[in-house]
Design a protein around this motif. Structure first.
Motif, PDB file in Angstrom:
ATOM      1  N   GLU A 213      84.870 -15.977  25.219  1.00 28.14           N
ATOM      2  CA  GLU A 213      84.767 -15.440  26.617  1.00 28.14           C
ATOM      3  C   GLU A 213      83.539 -16.268  26.955  1.00 28.14           C
ATOM      4  N   LEU A 214      83.619 -16.782  28.101  1.00 33.65           N
ATOM      5  CA  LEU A 214      82.627 -17.567  28.766  1.00 33.65           C
ATOM      6  C   LEU A 214      81.894 -16.634  29.928  1.00 33.65           C
ATOM      7  N   LYS A 215      80.649 -16.452  29.640  1.00 31.40           N
ATOM      8  CA  LYS A 215      80.062 -15.547  30.868  1.00 31.40           C
ATOM      9  C   LYS A 215      79.222 -16.319  31.603  1.00 31.40           C
ATOM     10  N   LYS A 216      79.302 -16.081  32.707  1.00 31.99           N
ATOM     11  CA  LYS A 216      78.790 -16.746  34.013  1.00 31.99           C
ATOM     12  C   LYS A 216      77.581 -16.017  34.354  1.00 31.99           C
ATOM     13  N   ILE A 217      76.378 -16.663  34.692  1.00 30.10           N
ATOM     14  CA  ILE A 217      75.286 -16.005  35.259  1.00 30.10           C
ATOM     15  C   ILE A 217      74.691 -16.810  36.650  1.00 30.10           C
ATOM     16  N   VAL A 218      73.930 -15.930  37.513  1.00 26.28           N
ATOM     17  CA  VAL A 218      73.421 -16.662  38.576  1.00 26.28           C
ATOM     18  C   VAL A 218      72.082 -16.291  38.621  1.00 26.28           C
ATOM     19  N   THR A 219      71.018 -17.279  38.733  1.00 23.55           N
ATOM     20  CA  THR A 219      69.770 -16.910  38.968  1.00 23.55           C
ATOM     21  C   THR A 219      69.238 -17.487  40.195  1.00 23.55           C
ATOM     22  N   TYR A 220      68.500 -16.322  40.731  1.00 27.47           N
ATOM     23  CA  TYR A 220      68.148 -16.879  42.200  1.00 27.47           C
ATOM     24  C   TYR A 220      66.468 -16.871  42.091  1.00 27.47           C
ATOM     25  N   ILE A 221      66.052 -17.977  42.886  1.00 24.64           N
ATOM     26  CA  ILE A 221      64.725 -18.421  42.885  1.00 24.64           C
ATOM     27  C   ILE A 221      64.137 -18.623  44.262  1.00 24.64           C
ATOM     28  N   ASP A 222      63.001 -17.893  44.495  1.00 18.52           N
ATOM     29  CA  ASP A 222      62.406 -17.977  45.748  1.00 18.52           C
ATOM     30  C   ASP A 222      61.832 -19.229  45.603  1.00 18.52           C
TER      31      ASP A 222
ATOM     32  N   ARG B 220      48.687 -24.160  59.750  1.00 23.09           N
ATOM     33  CA  ARG B 220      49.494 -24.188  58.385  1.00 23.09           C
ATOM     34  C   ARG B 220      50.695 -23.360  58.657  1.00 23.09           C
ATOM     35  N   GLU B 221      51.562 -24.114  58.263  1.00 22.60           N
ATOM     36  CA  GLU B 221      53.183 -23.404  58.254  1.00 22.60           C
ATOM     37  C   GLU B 221      53.722 -23.713  56.842  1.00 22.60           C
ATOM     38  N   VAL B 222      54.721 -22.508  56.584  1.00 23.15           N
ATOM     39  CA  VAL B 222      55.132 -22.848  55.186  1.00 23.15           C
ATOM     40  C   VAL B 222      56.891 -22.597  55.393  1.00 23.15           C
ATOM     41  N   VAL B 223      57.596 -23.229  54.698  1.00 25.41           N
ATOM     42  CA  VAL B 223      59.012 -22.917  54.879  1.00 25.41           C
ATOM     43  C   VAL B 223      59.548 -22.138  53.687  1.00 25.41           C
ATOM     44  N   ASN B 224      59.985 -20.985  53.723  1.00 23.84           N
ATOM     45  CA  ASN B 224      60.511 -20.335  52.849  1.00 23.84           C
ATOM     46  C   ASN B 224      62.086 -20.276  52.644  1.00 23.84           C
ATOM     47  N   PHE B 225      62.792 -20.187  51.506  1.00 24.34           N
ATOM     48  CA  PHE B 225      63.980 -20.068  51.242  1.00 24.34           C
ATOM     49  C   PHE B 225      64.142 -19.984  49.894  1.00 24.34           C
ATOM     50  N   SER B 226      65.499 -19.498  49.455  1.00 27.28           N
ATOM     51  CA  SER B 226      65.779 -19.246  48.134  1.00 27.28           C
ATOM     52  C   SER B 226      67.020 -20.061  47.848  1.00 27.28           C
ATOM     53  N   ILE B 227      67.095 -20.195  46.569  1.00 31.43           N
ATOM     54  CA  ILE B 227      68.496 -21.091  45.740  1.00 31.43           C
ATOM     55  C   ILE B 227      69.124 -20.219  44.710  1.00 31.43           C
ATOM     56  N   ALA B 228      70.351 -20.430  44.710  1.00 33.25           N
ATOM     57  CA  ALA B 228      71.082 -19.770  43.546  1.00 33.25           C
ATOM     58  C   ALA B 228      71.495 -20.981  42.430  1.00 33.25           C
ATOM     59  N   ILE B 229      71.294 -20.663  41.115  1.00 38.85           N
ATOM     60  CA  ILE B 229      71.548 -21.590  40.215  1.00 38.85           C
ATOM     61  C   ILE B 229      72.566 -21.174  39.378  1.00 38.85           C
ATOM     62  N   ASN B 230      73.767 -21.714  39.326  1.00 38.30           N
ATOM     63  CA  ASN B 230      74.986 -21.207  38.503  1.00 38.30           C
ATOM     64  C   ASN B 230      74.934 -21.763  37.016  1.00 38.30           C
ATOM     65  N   ASP B 231      74.918 -20.838  36.249  1.00 42.37           N
ATOM     66  CA  ASP B 231      74.969 -21.523  34.648  1.00 42.37           C
ATOM     67  C   ASP B 231      76.194 -20.401  33.862  1.00 42.37           C
ATOM     68  N   SER B 232      76.373 -20.949  32.851  1.00 45.30           N
ATOM     69  CA  SER B 232      77.340 -20.090  31.973  1.00 45.30           C
ATOM     70  C   SER B 232      76.936 -20.410  30.525  1.00 45.30           C
ATOM     71  N   TYR B 233      77.459 -19.544  29.770  1.00 43.78           N
ATOM     72  CA  TYR B 233      77.242 -19.622  28.333  1.00 43.78           C
ATOM     73  C   TYR B 233      78.287 -19.039  27.498  1.00 43.78           C
ATOM     74  N   ARG B 234      78.391 -19.145  26.265  1.00 45.15           N
ATOM     75  CA  ARG B 234      79.325 -18.481  25.395  1.00 45.15           C
ATOM     76  C   ARG B 234      78.567 -17.841  24.327  1.00 45.15           C
ATOM     77  N   PRO B 235      78.811 -16.453  24.288  1.00 48.13           N
ATOM     78  CA  PRO B 235      77.918 -15.548  23.440  1.00 48.13           C
ATOM     79  C   PRO B 235      78.379 -15.795  22.042  1.00 48.13           C
ATOM     80  N   LYS B 236      77.534 -15.852  20.940  1.00 47.31           N
ATOM     81  CA  LYS B 236      77.934 -16.084  19.762  1.00 47.31           C
ATOM     82  C   LYS B 236      79.045 -14.966  19.141  1.00 47.31           C
ATOM     83  N   GLY B 237      80.094 -15.888  18.290  1.00 54.66           N
ATOM     84  CA  GLY B 237      81.109 -14.841  17.967  1.00 54.66           C
ATOM     85  C   GLY B 237      82.225 -14.623  19.133  1.00 54.66           C
ATOM     86  N   SER B 238      81.994 -15.204  20.236  1.00 57.97           N
ATOM     87  CA  SER B 238      82.985 -14.862  21.403  1.00 57.97           C
ATOM     88  C   SER B 238      83.633 -16.135  21.787  1.00 57.97           C
TER      89      SER B 238
END
Length: 129
Positions: free
Chosen positions: A40-49, A20-38
């Motif tokens: 300004e666009l906030k950008k966030i990055v989520t990293y997933i193994d 048995r062998e496993v391939v391990n890697f990670s990805i970055a998911i870019n997202d953005s949101y606008r906080p209530k009453g603002s």
């Protein structure tokens, strides 16, 4: 479940047992949101193994910068550290990988060649518009 993102570093193959062998890697998911009453666009990055158990040969295509669409399920790893504190992490157990965009490299000869179909024969010269 389906997620898509950009691979953060080249995939690594790990031998788990004799067969048995496993391939391990990670990805970055870019997202953005606008906080209530603002405005300004906030950008966030989520990293997933991620892990892929279906074949180690896939690792050669999972290079840093590649955009992939992954299908699979989320797994939770829970453990106690040396101090006895309970910790956990999430891993996306990938069952299918679809490569959307290869990274641009100086030496693109290692990437598969895509043949363009000649459509000149299929298109008539006297189009009605």
């Amino acid at each position: 479940m389906e997620i898509s993102g950009r691979i953060t570093k080249d995939a690594v193959t790990a031998k788990v047992s004799n067969a048995r062998e496993v391939v391990n890697f990670s990805i970055a998911i870019n997202d953005s949101y606008r906080p209530k009453g603002s405005d300004e666009l906030k950008k966030i990055v989520t990293y997933i193994d991620c892990s892929y158990w279906m074949g180690s040969k896939m690792a050669q295509w999972l290079k840093k910068g590649t955009v992939v669409e992954l299908f699979g399920r989320i797994g939770l790893n829970v453990y106690n550290n040396a101090e006895g504190k309970a910790l956990g992490s999430l891993t996306f157990h990938t069952s299918n990988i679809k490569i959307l965009v290869f990274p641009k490299t100086e030496n693109s000869s290692s990437l598969p060649a895509v043949q363009k179909k000649n459509t000149d024969q299929d298109t008539p010269d006297d189009l009605p518009f």
